[in-house]
Design a protein around this motif. Sequence first.
Motif, PDB file in Angstrom:
ATOM      1  N   PRO A  63       0.811  -1.232   0.000  1.00  0.00           N
ATOM      2  CA  PRO A  63       0.000   0.000   0.000  1.00  0.00           C
ATOM      3  C   PRO A  63       0.839   1.275   0.000  1.00  0.00           C
ATOM      4  O   PRO A  63       0.483   2.259  -0.645  1.00  0.00           O
ATOM      5  N   VAL A  64       1.973   1.258   0.689  1.00  0.00           N
ATOM      6  CA  VAL A  64       2.853   2.431   0.702  1.00  0.00           C
ATOM      7  C   VAL A  64       3.419   2.655  -0.688  1.00  0.00           C
ATOM      8  O   VAL A  64       3.455   3.787  -1.194  1.00  0.00           O
ATOM      9  N   LEU A  66       2.113   1.706  -3.522  1.00  0.00           N
ATOM     10  CA  LEU A  66       1.042   2.149  -4.410  1.00  0.00           C
ATOM     11  C   LEU A  66       0.694   3.611  -4.183  1.00  0.00           C
ATOM     12  O   LEU A  66       0.297   4.323  -5.113  1.00  0.00           O
ATOM     13  N   ARG A  67       0.827   4.073  -2.975  1.00  0.00           N
ATOM     14  CA  ARG A  67       0.528   5.478  -2.661  1.00  0.00           C
ATOM     15  C   ARG A  67       1.572   6.396  -3.292  1.00  0.00           C
ATOM     16  O   ARG A  67       1.254   7.499  -3.723  1.00  0.00           O
ATOM     17  N   MET A  68       2.822   5.931  -3.369  1.00  0.00           N
ATOM     18  CA  MET A  68       3.896   6.750  -3.906  1.00  0.00           C
ATOM     19  C   MET A  68       3.942   6.720  -5.427  1.00  0.00           C
ATOM     20  O   MET A  68       4.416   7.665  -6.039  1.00  0.00           O
ATOM     21  N   ALA A  72      -1.550   5.676  -8.536  1.00  0.00           N
ATOM     22  CA  ALA A  72      -2.585   5.895  -7.520  1.00  0.00           C
ATOM     23  C   ALA A  72      -3.833   6.544  -8.090  1.00  0.00           C
ATOM     24  O   ALA A  72      -4.928   6.353  -7.578  1.00  0.00           O
ATOM     25  N   ARG A  75      -7.682   4.106 -10.373  1.00  0.00           N
ATOM     26  CA  ARG A  75      -8.321   3.292  -9.344  1.00  0.00           C
ATOM     27  C   ARG A  75      -8.487   1.828  -9.749  1.00  0.00           C
ATOM     28  O   ARG A  75      -8.189   0.946  -8.945  1.00  0.00           O
ATOM     29  N   VAL A  78      -5.125   0.042  -9.387  1.00  0.00           N
ATOM     30  CA  VAL A  78      -4.723  -0.158  -7.995  1.00  0.00           C
ATOM     31  C   VAL A  78      -5.452  -1.352  -7.405  1.00  0.00           C
ATOM     32  O   VAL A  78      -4.851  -2.213  -6.763  1.00  0.00           O
ATOM     33  N   TRP A  79      -6.768  -1.415  -7.639  1.00  0.00           N
ATOM     34  CA  TRP A  79      -7.539  -2.524  -7.084  1.00  0.00           C
ATOM     35  C   TRP A  79      -7.138  -3.848  -7.707  1.00  0.00           C
ATOM     36  O   TRP A  79      -7.113  -4.876  -7.038  1.00  0.00           O
TER      37      TRP A  79
END
Length: 111
Positions: A63-64, A66-68, A72, A75, A78-79
């Motif tokens: 998750p970290v 993917l946030r960077m 991001a 959507r 990401v999923w």
Amino acid sequence: MGAESVPRREVVTGRPAADRAALPRTAAAQPDDDPAVGPLMRRQLRAALTVTLLLAAPLGLLPVLLRMLPLAGNRPGVWLLLGVAPYPALLCAGAWYVRRAERNEGDVTAR
């Protein structure tokens, strides 16, 4: 209905104390009796901790990551990555752990 004899109700939670005292006490086999159990348990624990650490680090940081990443904003991407990417890693780690555990047990029983 008035003169019937109703048996007294009792709550039974185990053998009566008199019966328990009459039973012979036997020593249960302890896992520590077998000298191979200790090393086997240590090897199994080491394998379990290895798999846990190898999975926790990448999956926990996913998750970290993917946030960077610039992904991001996308959507569905990401999923898809969160929903699909962990499963090959889980399957590989599980297969490795099963093979390792069987090898550990085989080493002990071969002695």
